[in-house]
Design an enzyme around this catalytic site. Structure first.
Site, PDB file in Angstrom:
ATOM      1  CB  THR A 199      -1.222   0.272   1.168  1.00 22.67           C
ATOM      2  OG1 THR A 199       0.437   0.013   1.898  1.00 22.67           O
ATOM      3  CG2 THR A 199      -1.812  -1.213   1.239  1.00 22.67           C
ATOM      4  CD  GLU A 344      -5.028  -2.220   1.894  1.00 23.53           C
ATOM      5  OE1 GLU A 344      -5.271  -1.316   0.251  1.00 23.53           O
ATOM      6  OE2 GLU A 344      -4.326  -2.127   2.524  1.00 23.53           O
ATOM      7  CE  LYS A 452     -12.316  12.417  12.969  1.00 25.91           C
ATOM      8  NZ  LYS A 452     -10.880  11.989  12.748  1.00 25.91           N
ATOM      9  CD1 TRP A 457     -16.235  12.893  12.339  1.00 25.45           C
ATOM     10  CD2 TRP A 457     -17.261  11.989  10.924  1.00 25.45           C
ATOM     11  NE1 TRP A 457     -16.997  12.374  12.608  1.00 25.45           N
ATOM     12  CE2 TRP A 457     -17.077  11.600  12.073  1.00 25.45           C
ATOM     13  CE3 TRP A 457     -17.290  11.426   9.744  1.00 25.45           C
ATOM     14  CZ2 TRP A 457     -16.681   9.497  12.273  1.00 25.45           C
ATOM     15  CZ3 TRP A 457     -17.488   9.378  10.106  1.00 25.45           C
ATOM     16  CH2 TRP A 457     -16.863   9.209  10.990  1.00 25.45           C
TER      17      TRP A 457
HETATM   18  P1  AMP Z   1      -4.165   2.954  -2.528  1.00 23.20           P
HETATM   19  O1  AMP Z   1      -4.518   1.617  -2.117  1.00 23.20           O
HETATM   20  O2  AMP Z   1      -3.379   2.616  -3.224  1.00 23.20           O
HETATM   21  O3  AMP Z   1      -4.838   2.780  -4.272  1.00 23.20           O
HETATM   22  O4  AMP Z   1      -4.987   4.018  -2.088  1.00 23.20           O
HETATM   23  C1  AMP Z   1      -6.878   4.107  -1.558  1.00 23.20           C
HETATM   24  C2  AMP Z   1      -7.538   5.183  -1.014  1.00 23.20           C
HETATM   25  O5  AMP Z   1      -7.376   5.888  -2.948  1.00 23.20           O
HETATM   26  C3  AMP Z   1      -8.747   4.497  -1.054  1.00 23.20           C
HETATM   27  O6  AMP Z   1      -8.836   4.114   0.174  1.00 23.20           O
HETATM   28  C4  AMP Z   1      -9.609   5.720  -1.131  1.00 23.20           C
HETATM   29  O7  AMP Z   1      -9.050   6.169  -0.012  1.00 23.20           O
HETATM   30  C5  AMP Z   1      -8.791   6.800  -2.487  1.00 23.20           C
HETATM   31  N1  AMP Z   1      -9.648   6.597  -3.467  1.00 23.20           N
HETATM   32  C6  AMP Z   1      -9.722   5.005  -4.249  1.00 23.20           C
HETATM   33  N2  AMP Z   1     -10.552   5.836  -5.451  1.00 23.20           N
HETATM   34  C7  AMP Z   1     -11.165   7.199  -5.077  1.00 23.20           C
HETATM   35  C8  AMP Z   1     -11.841   7.636  -5.407  1.00 23.20           C
HETATM   36  N3  AMP Z   1     -12.187   7.372  -6.472  1.00 23.20           N
HETATM   37  N4  AMP Z   1     -12.081   9.095  -4.715  1.00 23.20           N
HETATM   38  C9  AMP Z   1     -11.692   9.586  -4.171  1.00 23.20           C
HETATM   39  N5  AMP Z   1     -10.606   7.786  -3.029  1.00 23.20           N
HETATM   40  C10 AMP Z   1     -10.689   7.162  -3.701  1.00 23.20           C
END
Ligand code: AMP
Length: 555
Positions: A199, A344, A452, A457
């Protein structure tokens, strides 16, 4: 659950179906592409410069050569082999060469800091790393930090061998030259580990997500649904989203699964380079994070160019700004499809495909739904929980923790000590979201970014998306600053377009009426830089470090 060999209460034995045991392993995807779509092309902008063309049959043969080479180098079932590379045909060959023999393909993200890349490689226990010329100097200079790595393979030929490279460095073309283009693939359980991706590490140390062949195969079928990414053999797919970012959203599996033409941008993702590939290769579908599309639109404006033939762009990774959805539709007739996912979740979790009811509405009325992250496809389930674990209503207003479950969702991290799912099998995404009555999920924030204020929120994402729509703004970000009365209050940071000026009041007036009054940022700062992290998302951690001690006028 009744397990194999057990008897149900009451004495009935479990009856098994009588269909073939056909392990869902990803080597079968490339076998299929080579056999049934062998001539379909894969076009890459090579790291050396020229655009190179190959096809699924050739990629298959070379991937088998990679398997032979790995076996000679002592790689065995379950060993981790890293890749630190751009999207190119060579990278695809290496993926399948590794996965096909039952080793684990570990995609490393070159946008991370070198120390972090080497830390991750060592944590994963990578034996070999395949890399591009671009990253070879950095990798070789830092290799001592990852003692597990025995060899580095550079994805190029002898003519490009870096000066002074030692015996542990092998050039790719030399490595595979003359090896048989057939090798045994598969023959192991579909539960065998297949890929590993860490990640982005915005929340502490990076964590490894270990995909199985089965989860990747099922993810491929899930994304191939019409209401998901829905590729067809007739598509020409430009994969801008990197293979090192959550498996390029599965496109390196789904494209060969249907025999689509694949177009890979290599090291160049600027607007001009993307536009050139789109035009020359008659691209019909593409996928990338919003910043890539912003760059492309800026390039088209500056160069006075247009797009033809493109039908859909899938956008995810961060929330898609309204201006992008509208621009693509109004100017080029292109549908933007907004998706949400994470490393994930393999990564695709939800997608904002229009339902039968919404399809009837005029485009303007669809916009609020198109901007949401959408609904889960079959195979994925989501729900919202509050902090006490109570299920929250789907009313489009109540914020809660977004939980996700399914065969393409992580159960525990690589070398993790415990499972990361709750008693009902749901994984806590760390995202805060709403779900409306039509089933559309909307991310309001990362749990740690949500502001917050007075026990309620505030969604930082919502404010920044609206602010980014200000005609003079290039990028906007919102962070929460400590406040003695309210706990936290929002600070809006704006990077203006080149040559533009604006005042705090301009921005606040622009927000007026579009957000609740109490969401109005306490201050606006104009900044030269809004940093993006390794996967193209705004780096809030860094912004908090930079602006955390800004004194709000409301203090
Ligand atoms: P990653 O594992 O680097 O792909 O990051 C995943 C995270 O990116 C998610 O848990 C979200 O917080 C954010 N994310 C992914 N797609 C979107 C989306 N379409 N809009 C807003 N946040 C997103």
């Amino acid at each position: 659950m009744v397990k194999l060999g057990e008897t149900e209460e009451g004495g009935e034995a479990l009856m098994l179906g009588l269909m073939q045991d056909f392990p869902l392993t990803v080597d079968k995807i490339l076998d299929h592409a080579a056999r049934w779509h062998g001539d379909r092309e894969i076009i890459s902008r090579s790291v050396e410069g020229p655009i190179v063309r190959t096809n699924w049959r050739t990629i298959h043969g070379r991937a088998k050569q990679v398997t032979h080479a790995l076996q000679t180098l002592g790689v065995r079932l379950g060993d981790r082999v890293g890749t630190l590379a751009w999207n190119t045909a060579n990278h695809i060959e290496v993926w399948y060469g590794i996965m096909g023999m039952g080793a684990v393909c570990h995609t490393l993200n070159p946008r991370l800091h070198p120390d972090q890349i080497l830390w991750i490689a060592d944590h994963a226990g990578d034996k070999i790393i395949f890399t591009d010329l671009t990253f070879a100097p950095m990798l070789l200079a830092n290799l001592h930090k990852a003692p597990s790595v025995e060899k580095v393979v550079i994805l190029s030929d002898e003519a490009h061998r870096p000066e002074g490279a030692g015996e542990n460095v092998i050039m790719y073309e030399t490595l595979i030259a003359g090896l048989p283009t057939d090798a045994v693939w598969g023959g192991f359980s579909e539960l065998t580990a297949c890929g590993l991706c860490y990640t982005s590490g915005t929340t502490g140390d990076p964590k490894g997500v270990l995909y199985s062949h089965r989860s990747n195969f099922l993810h491929t079928l899930i994304t191939l649904q019409t209401d998901v990414i829905g590729l067809s053999q007739r598509d020409s797919v430009l994969v801008v989203v990197p293979m090192f970012h959550a498996n390029a959203w599965g496109l390196a599996f789904s494209a060969p699964a249907v025999g689509a033409k694949l177009v890979l941008p290599g090291p160049r993702m600027d607007g001009a380079a993307i536009h050139e590939l789109m035009t020359c290769e008659k691209v019909t579908l593409s996928a990338a994070v919003p910043t890539v599309w912003q760059m492309l639109l800026q390039h088209l404006d500056a160069a006075g160019e247009t797009i033809t033939g493109l039908k859909r762009v899938v956008i995810g990774g961060s929330a898609v700004p309204e201006a992008i959805v509208r621009s693509f539709k109004a100017r080029f007739g292109v549908d933007v499809v907004h998706a949400w996912g994470m490393t994930e979740t393999s990564p695709l979790g939800t997608i904002a495909a229009m339902t039968a009811d919404l399809e009837e509405l005029p485009f303007d009325d669809q916009i609020p739904y198109r901007l949401k992250q959408g609904r889960p496809p079959v195979g994925v389930d989501i729900r919202l929980l509050d902090d006490e674990g109570k299920t929250l209503p789907h009313d489009g207003a109540t914020f809660g923790r977004l939980m996700v479950k399914g065969p393409i969702v992580v159960k525990s991290y690589f070398k993790g000590k415990a499972d990361v799912i709750d008693q009902e099998g749901y994984f806590d995404t760390g995202d805060v979201a709403t779900i409306d009555q039509a089933g559309f999920m909307q991310i309001t924030d990362r749990a740690k970014d949500v502001i917050k204020s007075g026990g309620e929120w505030i969604s930082s994402i919502e404010i920044e998306n609206i602010a980014a729509g200000h005609p003079k703004a290039e990028l906007a970000a919102v962070i929460g600053l400590p406040h003695p009365k309210w706990d936290e209050r929002p600070l809006l940071l704006v990077k203006l377009k080149a040559g533009q000026t604006a005042t705090k009041q301009d921005l606040l007036s622009f927000l007026e009426g579009k957000i609740a009054k109490w969401w109005t940022p306490d201050d606006v700062l104009f900044v030269d830089d809004i940093p993006l992290g390794a996967t193209g998302k705004i780096d809030k951690k860094l912004l908090r470090a930079r602006h955390g001690d800004h004194k709000l006028p409301t203090l």
